[in-house]
Design a protein around this motif. Structure first.
Motif, PDB file in Angstrom:
ATOM      1  N   ALA B 118     -60.541  60.952-150.815  1.00  0.00           N
ATOM      2  CA  ALA B 118     -59.566  59.877-151.362  1.00  0.00           C
ATOM      3  C   ALA B 118     -59.030  60.103-152.683  1.00  0.00           C
ATOM      4  O   ALA B 118     -59.686  60.236-153.557  1.00  0.00           O
ATOM      5  CB  ALA B 118     -60.577  58.334-151.044  1.00  0.00           C
ATOM      6  N   ALA B 119     -57.798  59.365-152.829  1.00  0.00           N
ATOM      7  CA  ALA B 119     -57.201  59.353-154.181  1.00  0.00           C
ATOM      8  C   ALA B 119     -56.687  58.087-154.344  1.00  0.00           C
ATOM      9  O   ALA B 119     -55.753  58.141-153.606  1.00  0.00           O
ATOM     10  CB  ALA B 119     -57.098  60.863-154.375  1.00  0.00           C
ATOM     11  N   VAL B 120     -57.139  58.275-156.165  1.00  0.00           N
ATOM     12  CA  VAL B 120     -56.227  56.347-156.144  1.00  0.00           C
ATOM     13  C   VAL B 120     -55.788  56.896-157.677  1.00  0.00           C
ATOM     14  O   VAL B 120     -56.173  57.297-158.476  1.00  0.00           O
ATOM     15  CB  VAL B 120     -56.947  54.804-155.886  1.00  0.00           C
ATOM     16  N   GLU B 121     -54.131  56.253-157.526  1.00  0.00           N
ATOM     17  CA  GLU B 121     -53.947  56.354-159.072  1.00  0.00           C
ATOM     18  C   GLU B 121     -54.482  56.189-160.127  1.00  0.00           C
ATOM     19  O   GLU B 121     -55.104  55.186-159.569  1.00  0.00           O
ATOM     20  CB  GLU B 121     -52.383  55.701-159.197  1.00  0.00           C
ATOM     21  N   ASP B 122     -54.537  56.581-161.151  1.00  0.00           N
ATOM     22  CA  ASP B 122     -55.015  56.574-161.954  1.00  0.00           C
ATOM     23  C   ASP B 122     -56.935  55.734-162.590  1.00  0.00           C
ATOM     24  O   ASP B 122     -56.853  55.273-163.392  1.00  0.00           O
ATOM     25  CB  ASP B 122     -54.870  55.004-163.020  1.00  0.00           C
ATOM     26  N   MET B 123     -57.151  56.428-160.998  1.00  0.00           N
ATOM     27  CA  MET B 123     -58.666  56.280-160.973  1.00  0.00           C
ATOM     28  C   MET B 123     -58.884  57.646-160.768  1.00  0.00           C
ATOM     29  O   MET B 123     -58.418  58.607-159.876  1.00  0.00           O
ATOM     30  CB  MET B 123     -59.156  55.311-159.582  1.00  0.00           C
ATOM     31  N   ARG B 124     -60.165  57.585-160.306  1.00  0.00           N
ATOM     32  CA  ARG B 124     -61.136  59.306-160.253  1.00  0.00           C
ATOM     33  C   ARG B 124     -60.964  60.052-158.923  1.00  0.00           C
ATOM     34  O   ARG B 124     -60.560  58.630-157.674  1.00  0.00           O
ATOM     35  CB  ARG B 124     -62.653  58.866-160.836  1.00  0.00           C
ATOM     36  N   ASP B 125     -60.694  60.577-158.775  1.00  0.00           N
ATOM     37  CA  ASP B 125     -60.473  61.312-157.220  1.00  0.00           C
ATOM     38  C   ASP B 125     -61.479  61.161-156.165  1.00  0.00           C
ATOM     39  O   ASP B 125     -62.766  61.454-157.593  1.00  0.00           O
ATOM     40  CB  ASP B 125     -59.933  62.992-157.231  1.00  0.00           C
ATOM     41  N   SER B 126     -61.674  61.280-155.181  1.00  0.00           N
ATOM     42  CA  SER B 126     -63.316  61.065-154.785  1.00  0.00           C
ATOM     43  C   SER B 126     -63.071  61.676-153.566  1.00  0.00           C
ATOM     44  O   SER B 126     -63.005  61.390-152.221  1.00  0.00           O
ATOM     45  CB  SER B 126     -63.348  59.187-154.032  1.00  0.00           C
ATOM     46  N   PRO B 127     -63.664  63.770-153.617  1.00  0.00           N
ATOM     47  CA  PRO B 127     -63.348  64.210-152.755  1.00  0.00           C
ATOM     48  C   PRO B 127     -64.668  64.029-151.971  1.00  0.00           C
ATOM     49  O   PRO B 127     -66.014  63.607-151.940  1.00  0.00           O
ATOM     50  CB  PRO B 127     -63.448  65.632-152.815  1.00  0.00           C
ATOM     51  N   ASN B 128     -64.807  64.244-150.340  1.00  0.00           N
ATOM     52  CA  ASN B 128     -66.108  63.904-149.527  1.00  0.00           C
ATOM     53  C   ASN B 128     -66.876  62.574-149.974  1.00  0.00           C
ATOM     54  O   ASN B 128     -67.369  62.469-149.982  1.00  0.00           O
ATOM     55  CB  ASN B 128     -67.014  64.823-150.068  1.00  0.00           C
ATOM     56  N   GLU B 129     -65.237  62.021-149.684  1.00  0.00           N
ATOM     57  CA  GLU B 129     -65.554  60.264-149.705  1.00  0.00           C
ATOM     58  C   GLU B 129     -67.354  60.336-148.857  1.00  0.00           C
ATOM     59  O   GLU B 129     -68.059  58.962-148.959  1.00  0.00           O
ATOM     60  CB  GLU B 129     -64.531  59.845-149.601  1.00  0.00           C
ATOM     61  N   VAL B 130     -66.226  60.474-147.417  1.00  0.00           N
ATOM     62  CA  VAL B 130     -67.220  60.364-146.162  1.00  0.00           C
ATOM     63  C   VAL B 130     -67.700  62.437-146.150  1.00  0.00           C
ATOM     64  O   VAL B 130     -66.445  63.218-145.745  1.00  0.00           O
ATOM     65  CB  VAL B 130     -66.239  59.366-145.312  1.00  0.00           C
ATOM     66  N   SER B 131     -68.967  61.831-145.123  1.00  0.00           N
ATOM     67  CA  SER B 131     -68.969  63.219-144.147  1.00  0.00           C
ATOM     68  C   SER B 131     -69.674  62.336-143.539  1.00  0.00           C
ATOM     69  O   SER B 131     -70.943  62.072-143.557  1.00  0.00           O
ATOM     70  CB  SER B 131     -69.099  64.271-145.646  1.00  0.00           C
ATOM     71  N   VAL B 132     -69.332  63.293-142.486  1.00  0.00           N
ATOM     72  CA  VAL B 132     -70.356  62.094-140.873  1.00  0.00           C
ATOM     73  C   VAL B 132     -70.921  63.318-139.618  1.00  0.00           C
ATOM     74  O   VAL B 132     -69.061  63.929-138.927  1.00  0.00           O
ATOM     75  CB  VAL B 132     -69.301  61.310-140.844  1.00  0.00           C
ATOM     76  N   PRO B 133     -71.421  63.777-139.186  1.00  0.00           N
ATOM     77  CA  PRO B 133     -71.879  64.557-138.123  1.00  0.00           C
ATOM     78  C   PRO B 133     -70.876  64.113-136.970  1.00  0.00           C
ATOM     79  O   PRO B 133     -71.029  62.665-136.642  1.00  0.00           O
ATOM     80  CB  PRO B 133     -72.664  64.819-137.773  1.00  0.00           C
TER      81      PRO B 133
END
Lengths: 120, 156
Positions: B118-133
């Protein structure tokens, strides 16, 4: 006997019709065998565009600040961020929107049916 | 009559596996009220070895921002061909994205993992926001995201 043979032929044809696209969709892009779906895709450019959702938040997304949402503004003023702006100068590098082309044949999509999307 | 029934049984047995190789799966991503602009979300799958297997959906159409979906971008080198035909609008704060896809049965109970960057303008990027088998047992069970995603569920 004749009836049975006719029935067999019909069901075999039905099986082939169902199995071929499914088998094709399961093939990966690295496969040397050209999938049936690729052959059947000819002419799909003319398919109608289905609008899955009218709520396009892109108009609001990345509107202000250093990333410069407005493509034209970024290109026009040559801001720092626009140097790596792959949208500048045309649509090259942009992904095809949902509904305009079939999903990629990456082996994940079972039968090539386009996703149905809703934003609430 | 007997041979007719046998023929029918045989052809049904041949036909059904083809139909059963995929099933509709609804991916529901609910966002927090983080108070920012629309979020870009990349939904993609890795295999049992952690290697990128493919993308399922991209929320957000401007490719210049895909580099902020850092894990997805690294895995795909930002190749937009990976998301041709599966790209839509970004998702606003507090809203819910529902994507229904015919997914291959081979993805379930085989070590595949679904990820959301996930990514939002002017906010921190969030790789691997969710990880689900991806497992049949895990269907319908909400998974909490790290920053922007309130919860994520896949239903079959």
């Amino acid at each position: 006997m004749k009836k049975t043979l006719t029935l067999l032929a019909a069901t075999a044809a039905l099986t082939a019709a169902v199995a071929a696209p499914v088998w094709s969709a399961m093939r990966t892009g690295n496969s040397p065998v050209r999938p049936f779906a690729a052959i059947l895709e000819f002419g799909q450019d003319a398919m109608p565009l289905f609008l899955a959702s009218g709520d396009d938040d892109d108009d609001h997304a990345y509107r202000s600040g250093s990333r410069h949402d407005d493509d034209d503004r970024g290109c026009e003023y040559g801001s720092d961020e626009s140097h790596d702006d792959d949208d500048c100068g045309g649509s090259a590098g942009k992904a095809a929107p949902d509904g305009t082309t079939p999903p990629p044949q990456n082996g994940l999509f079972g039968n090539g049916t386009p996703p149905v999307v809703e934003i609430n | 009559m007997k041979s007719l029934l046998a023929t029918l049984a045989l052809t049904t047995a041949l036909t059904l596996p083809g139909i059963a190789m995929a099933r509709p799966v609804t991916l529901t991503t609910m966002l927090n009220n983080y108070g920012g602009d629309g979020a870009y979300l990349a939904l993609y799958v890795t295999d049992a070895s952690g290697a990128y297997a493919g993308s399922l959906w991209m929320a957000g159409s401007k490719s210049k921002y895909y580099k902020h979906l850092t894990d997805w971008d690294r895995a795909t080198s930002g190749n937009t061909a990976e998301i041709d035909g599966i790209t839509g609008a970004s998702v606003g704060s507090g809203r819910t994205l529902e994507v229904t896809i015919d997914l291959s049965d081979a993805l379930f109970d085989a070590g595949y993992t679904l990820h959301i960057d996930a990514a939002v303008e002017d906010m921190r990027d969030s790789p691997n926001e969710v990880s689900v088998p991806l497992t049949t047992d895990g269907a319908g069970t909400p998974v909490t995201g790290r920053r922007y995603v309130s919860d994520f569920t896949y239903d079959m």
